[in-house]
Design a protein around this motif. Structure first.
Motif, PDB file in Angstrom:
ATOM      1  N   CYS A  83       0.816  -1.228   0.000  1.00 35.73           N
ATOM      2  CA  CYS A  83       0.000   0.000   0.000  1.00 35.73           C
ATOM      3  C   CYS A  83       0.846   1.272   0.000  1.00 35.73           C
ATOM      4  CB  CYS A  83      -0.933   0.018   1.204  1.00 35.73           C
ATOM      5  SG  CYS A  83      -2.083  -1.363   1.224  1.00 35.73           S
ATOM      6  N   GLU A  84       1.906   1.303   0.838  1.00 32.91           N
ATOM      7  CA  GLU A  84       2.612   2.574   1.012  1.00 32.91           C
ATOM      8  C   GLU A  84       3.864   2.709   0.149  1.00 32.91           C
ATOM      9  OE1 GLU A  84       3.021   3.614   5.206  1.00 32.91           O
ATOM     10  OE2 GLU A  84       0.930   3.135   5.600  1.00 32.91           O
ATOM     11  N   GLU A  85       4.563   1.589  -0.127  1.00 29.23           N
ATOM     12  CA  GLU A  85       5.870   1.711  -0.794  1.00 29.23           C
ATOM     13  C   GLU A  85       5.900   1.204  -2.232  1.00 29.23           C
ATOM     14  OE1 GLU A  85       8.708  -0.146   1.904  1.00 29.23           O
ATOM     15  OE2 GLU A  85       8.108   1.156   3.556  1.00 29.23           O
ATOM     16  N   ASP A 220      -2.598   7.606  18.542  1.00 29.43           N
ATOM     17  CA  ASP A 220      -1.289   7.399  19.167  1.00 29.43           C
ATOM     18  C   ASP A 220      -0.261   7.000  18.112  1.00 29.43           C
ATOM     19  OD1 ASP A 220      -2.379   8.058  21.587  1.00 29.43           O
ATOM     20  OD2 ASP A 220      -2.265   6.044  22.462  1.00 29.43           O
ATOM     21  N   ASN A 221      -0.656   6.088  17.207  1.00 31.43           N
ATOM     22  CA  ASN A 221       0.269   5.714  16.138  1.00 31.43           C
ATOM     23  C   ASN A 221       0.656   6.946  15.323  1.00 31.43           C
ATOM     24  OD1 ASN A 221       0.357   5.046  12.986  1.00 31.43           O
ATOM     25  ND2 ASN A 221       1.509   3.499  14.125  1.00 31.43           N
ATOM     26  N   ASP A 222      -0.302   7.775  14.990  1.00 29.48           N
ATOM     27  CA  ASP A 222      -0.002   8.967  14.185  1.00 29.48           C
ATOM     28  C   ASP A 222       1.000   9.882  14.898  1.00 29.48           C
ATOM     29  OD1 ASP A 222      -1.749   8.013  12.293  1.00 29.48           O
ATOM     30  OD2 ASP A 222      -3.275   9.554  12.581  1.00 29.48           O
ATOM     31  N   HIS A 227       7.339  11.151  13.047  1.00 26.52           N
ATOM     32  CA  HIS A 227       8.749  11.397  12.712  1.00 26.52           C
ATOM     33  C   HIS A 227       9.189  10.488  11.561  1.00 26.52           C
ATOM     34  CE1 HIS A 227      12.978  12.436  13.414  1.00 26.52           C
ATOM     35  NE2 HIS A 227      13.229  11.147  13.305  1.00 26.52           N
ATOM     36  N   LYS A 228       8.924   9.183  11.694  1.00 27.50           N
ATOM     37  CA  LYS A 228       9.272   8.220  10.635  1.00 27.50           C
ATOM     38  C   LYS A 228       8.545   8.558   9.332  1.00 27.50           C
ATOM     39  CE  LYS A 228       6.556   4.160  10.450  1.00 27.50           C
ATOM     40  NZ  LYS A 228       5.927   3.920   9.155  1.00 27.50           N
ATOM     41  N   GLU A 229       7.255   8.907   9.435  1.00 21.76           N
ATOM     42  CA  GLU A 229       6.462   9.116   8.218  1.00 21.76           C
ATOM     43  C   GLU A 229       6.895  10.395   7.482  1.00 21.76           C
ATOM     44  OE1 GLU A 229       2.566   8.634   9.973  1.00 21.76           O
ATOM     45  OE2 GLU A 229       2.717   6.447   9.847  1.00 21.76           O
ATOM     46  N   ARG A 230       7.132  11.467   8.253  1.00 26.11           N
ATOM     47  CA  ARG A 230       7.574  12.738   7.678  1.00 26.11           C
ATOM     48  C   ARG A 230       8.951  12.604   7.014  1.00 26.11           C
ATOM     49  NH1 ARG A 230       5.271  17.881   9.457  1.00 26.11           N
ATOM     50  NH2 ARG A 230       3.888  16.712  10.802  1.00 26.11           N
ATOM     51  N   ILE A 305      11.963   0.172  17.452  1.00 23.78           N
ATOM     52  CA  ILE A 305      12.829   0.985  16.593  1.00 23.78           C
ATOM     53  C   ILE A 305      12.120   1.361  15.287  1.00 23.78           C
ATOM     54  CG2 ILE A 305      14.989   0.078  17.545  1.00 23.78           C
ATOM     55  CD1 ILE A 305      15.262  -1.488  14.847  1.00 23.78           C
ATOM     56  N   ARG A 306      10.997   0.721  15.010  1.00 24.33           N
ATOM     57  CA  ARG A 306      10.183   1.162  13.867  1.00 24.33           C
ATOM     58  C   ARG A 306       9.857   2.659  13.999  1.00 24.33           C
ATOM     59  NH1 ARG A 306       6.825  -0.891   9.821  1.00 24.33           N
ATOM     60  NH2 ARG A 306       4.964   0.350   9.432  1.00 24.33           N
ATOM     61  N   TYR A 307       9.633   3.084  15.258  1.00 26.45           N
ATOM     62  CA  TYR A 307       9.236   4.480  15.510  1.00 26.45           C
ATOM     63  C   TYR A 307      10.330   5.315  16.156  1.00 26.45           C
ATOM     64  CZ  TYR A 307       4.911   2.037  14.584  1.00 26.45           C
ATOM     65  OH  TYR A 307       3.962   1.249  13.997  1.00 26.45           O
ATOM     66  N   THR A 308      11.168   4.709  17.001  1.00 26.65           N
ATOM     67  CA  THR A 308      12.213   5.509  17.663  1.00 26.65           C
ATOM     68  C   THR A 308      13.319   5.864  16.678  1.00 26.65           C
ATOM     69  OG1 THR A 308      13.431   3.549  18.416  1.00 26.65           O
ATOM     70  CG2 THR A 308      11.775   4.452  19.931  1.00 26.65           C
TER      71      THR A 308
HETATM   72  C1  3E9 Z   1      -1.130   1.111  10.719  1.00 24.89           C
HETATM   73  O1  3E9 Z   1      -1.091   2.430  10.246  1.00 24.89           O
HETATM   74  C2  3E9 Z   1      -1.162   0.084   9.674  1.00 24.89           C
HETATM   75  C3  3E9 Z   1      -1.407  -1.338  10.163  1.00 24.89           C
HETATM   76  C4  3E9 Z   1      -1.539  -2.234   8.969  1.00 24.89           C
HETATM   77  C5  3E9 Z   1      -0.380  -1.806  11.129  1.00 24.89           C
HETATM   78  C6  3E9 Z   1      -0.581  -3.223  11.702  1.00 24.89           C
HETATM   79  C7  3E9 Z   1      -0.698  -3.066  13.135  1.00 24.89           C
HETATM   80  C8  3E9 Z   1      -1.801  -3.373  13.836  1.00 24.89           C
HETATM   81  C9  3E9 Z   1      -2.971  -4.086  13.346  1.00 24.89           C
HETATM   82  C10 3E9 Z   1      -1.841  -3.036  15.193  1.00 24.89           C
HETATM   83  C11 3E9 Z   1      -2.522  -1.813  15.563  1.00 24.89           C
HETATM   84  C12 3E9 Z   1      -2.385  -0.646  14.733  1.00 24.89           C
HETATM   85  C13 3E9 Z   1      -1.472   0.334  14.724  1.00 24.89           C
HETATM   86  C14 3E9 Z   1      -0.151   0.251  15.394  1.00 24.89           C
HETATM   87  C15 3E9 Z   1      -1.829   1.586  14.049  1.00 24.89           C
HETATM   88  P1  3E9 Z   1       0.256   3.128   9.737  1.00 24.89           P
HETATM   89  O2  3E9 Z   1       0.254   4.550  10.128  1.00 24.89           O
HETATM   90  O3  3E9 Z   1       0.500   2.827   8.305  1.00 24.89           O
HETATM   91  O4  3E9 Z   1       1.331   2.350  10.654  1.00 24.89           O
HETATM   92  P2  3E9 Z   1       2.875   2.780  10.781  1.00 24.89           P
HETATM   93  O5  3E9 Z   1       3.458   1.715  11.647  1.00 24.89           O
HETATM   94  O6  3E9 Z   1       3.450   2.796   9.408  1.00 24.89           O
HETATM   95  O7  3E9 Z   1       2.904   4.111  11.427  1.00 24.89           O
END
Ligand code: 3E9
Ligand code: MG
Ligand code: MG
Ligand code: MG
Ligand code: MG
Length: 361
Positions: A83-85, A220-222, A227-230, A305-308
């Protein structure tokens, strides 16, 4: 770099004692199934996805925690790799076709479809394990949730292909599904060997609780992944970008996003504590599972480390805070989710408040 302050979390942390073994098995599973390109796979196996699953289900059946860990690695193989890359992520119509084929494998694992496609074969294996540990209706729900995830990432791909940013209203709706949170819900039940009664599963207060959990987890994920996404090369989409597109500075967007997740998290805890009191024993377990999902995502989000990104540190907090920055009990002003606040129990009176009959004379 703007450091992220410690975020509010009223939920205690926990981790499954078998997390190290689960981690090792997920690495082996990713290799055996050749999930993603060799380069992506090498990155993913360092992200402590096994520990993530072990935090989401700290007390459940080890085989289901393992299934969740392998499934989350698979989801990142799809979300990052396709999807993203990849160029498919720029072509929503073609992406929709590719996702439909995968969904058919999840739905009919016995059919010999796309046998040379690693993501299809990995998904087939996951479906067989879902069948082993879950009921037929939990497996059907898992496939349905995967379909709603697929539908929302196609919407995201249309913004990617046009290089546009949705408004907050649309983004909220998209994010309830494109963070792949709903596909985890059936595994919360399976890990403890119960099934929610149908009336409770479809009760709007239970749906609100699930959606609030999705909201907090993805906001929270956002915040943690900004940092990683930007820093990435391609298009990215998160709530900070959405709020910045609506005119806020990065600082103000951060403050606003944190206030939004604080308010939803306060409402979530109020709602699930109420549901635990009035619901069936299964519902009590289920809302406990939702809480662990929220807290597990938080602990993983600040530590992986995916995020840090240690080579270019993200400035993430090491701890959580006991106090919300905003605990106002009113809806956020996002129409699509305003109804959540209709199902909340009456707000508890602040400690020390005297009821009318207790007024001193
Ligand atoms: C998350 O958004 C994308 C999912 C496919 C990640 C799989 C993880 C889970 C189902 C667990 C809960 C969800 C989370 C951690 C959001 P995004 O922003 O593409 O994830 P990224 O890791 O790239 O920031
Ligand atoms: Mg994504
Ligand atoms: Mg991503
Ligand atoms: Mg079964
Ligand atoms: Mg993200």
């Amino acid at each position: 770099m703007i450091a992220v302050p410690p975020l509010f979390s009223p939920i205690p942390p926990a981790i499954h004692p078998r997390y190290a073994a689960i981690e090792a098995h997920t690495t082996a599973w990713a290799e055996a199934h050749r999930i993603g390109s060799a380069e992506l796979r090498q990155r993913l196996v360092r992200h402590e996805i096994g520990a993530f699953a072990s935090r989401v289900i700290p007390l459940g059946c080890e085989e289901v925690v393992q299934t969740l860990a392998d499934f989350v690695l698979w989801l990142f193989g799809l979300d990052d790799g396709v999807c993203e890359e990849s160029s498919l992520g720029q072509r929503p119509g073609d992406l929709s076709g590719a996702l439909h084929r995968l969904l058919r494998v999840a739905q009919a694992p016995e059919a010999p479809l796309w046998l040379d496609d690693p993501l299809a074969n990995g998904l087939r294996d996951l479906r067989r394990r879902i069948d082993r540990w879950g009921t037929a209706s939990q497996a059907a729900r898992w496939v349905g949730c995967l379909r709603e995830y697929a539908f929302s990432v196609v919407w995201e791909a249309s913004h990617r292909s046009a290089n546009t940013v949705p408004d907050l209203e649309d983004y909220t709706l998209m994010r309830l599904y494109d963070g792949a949170t709903t596909v985890v819900f059936p595994l919360l039940e399976m890990a403890h060997g119960y099934e929610l009664p149908q009336q409770e599963r479809d009760h709007r207060a239970v749906r609100a609780a699930e959606e609030m959990a999705s909201f907090v987890i993805t906001w929270d994920n956002d915040i943690f992944s900004d940092h990683k996404e930007r820093a990435g090369e391609g298009y990215y989409l998160n709530v900070l970008r959405v709020l910045e597109a609506e005119g806020l500075s990065h600082d103000k967007a951060m403050t606003a996003a944190i206030a939004q997740r604080d308010r939803v998290l306060c409402a979530f805890v109020r709602l699930v504590d109420h549901l635990a009191e009035v619901g069936s024993p299964q519902l009590r377990q289920y809302v406990g599972g939702l809480k662990s999902f929220v807290r597990g995502s938080q602990d993983w989000g600040i530590s992986s480390i995916r995020y840090t990104t240690p080579d270019d540190p993200a400035g993430l907090p090491m701890v959580f805070s006991d106090t919300p920055t905003d605990d106002r009990p009113e809806p956020l002003g996002i129409d699509a989710i305003a109804w959540w606040w209709d199902v909340l129990p009456p707000a508890a009176l602040p400690a020390g408040t005297l009821l009318p009959t207790q007024q001193p004379r």
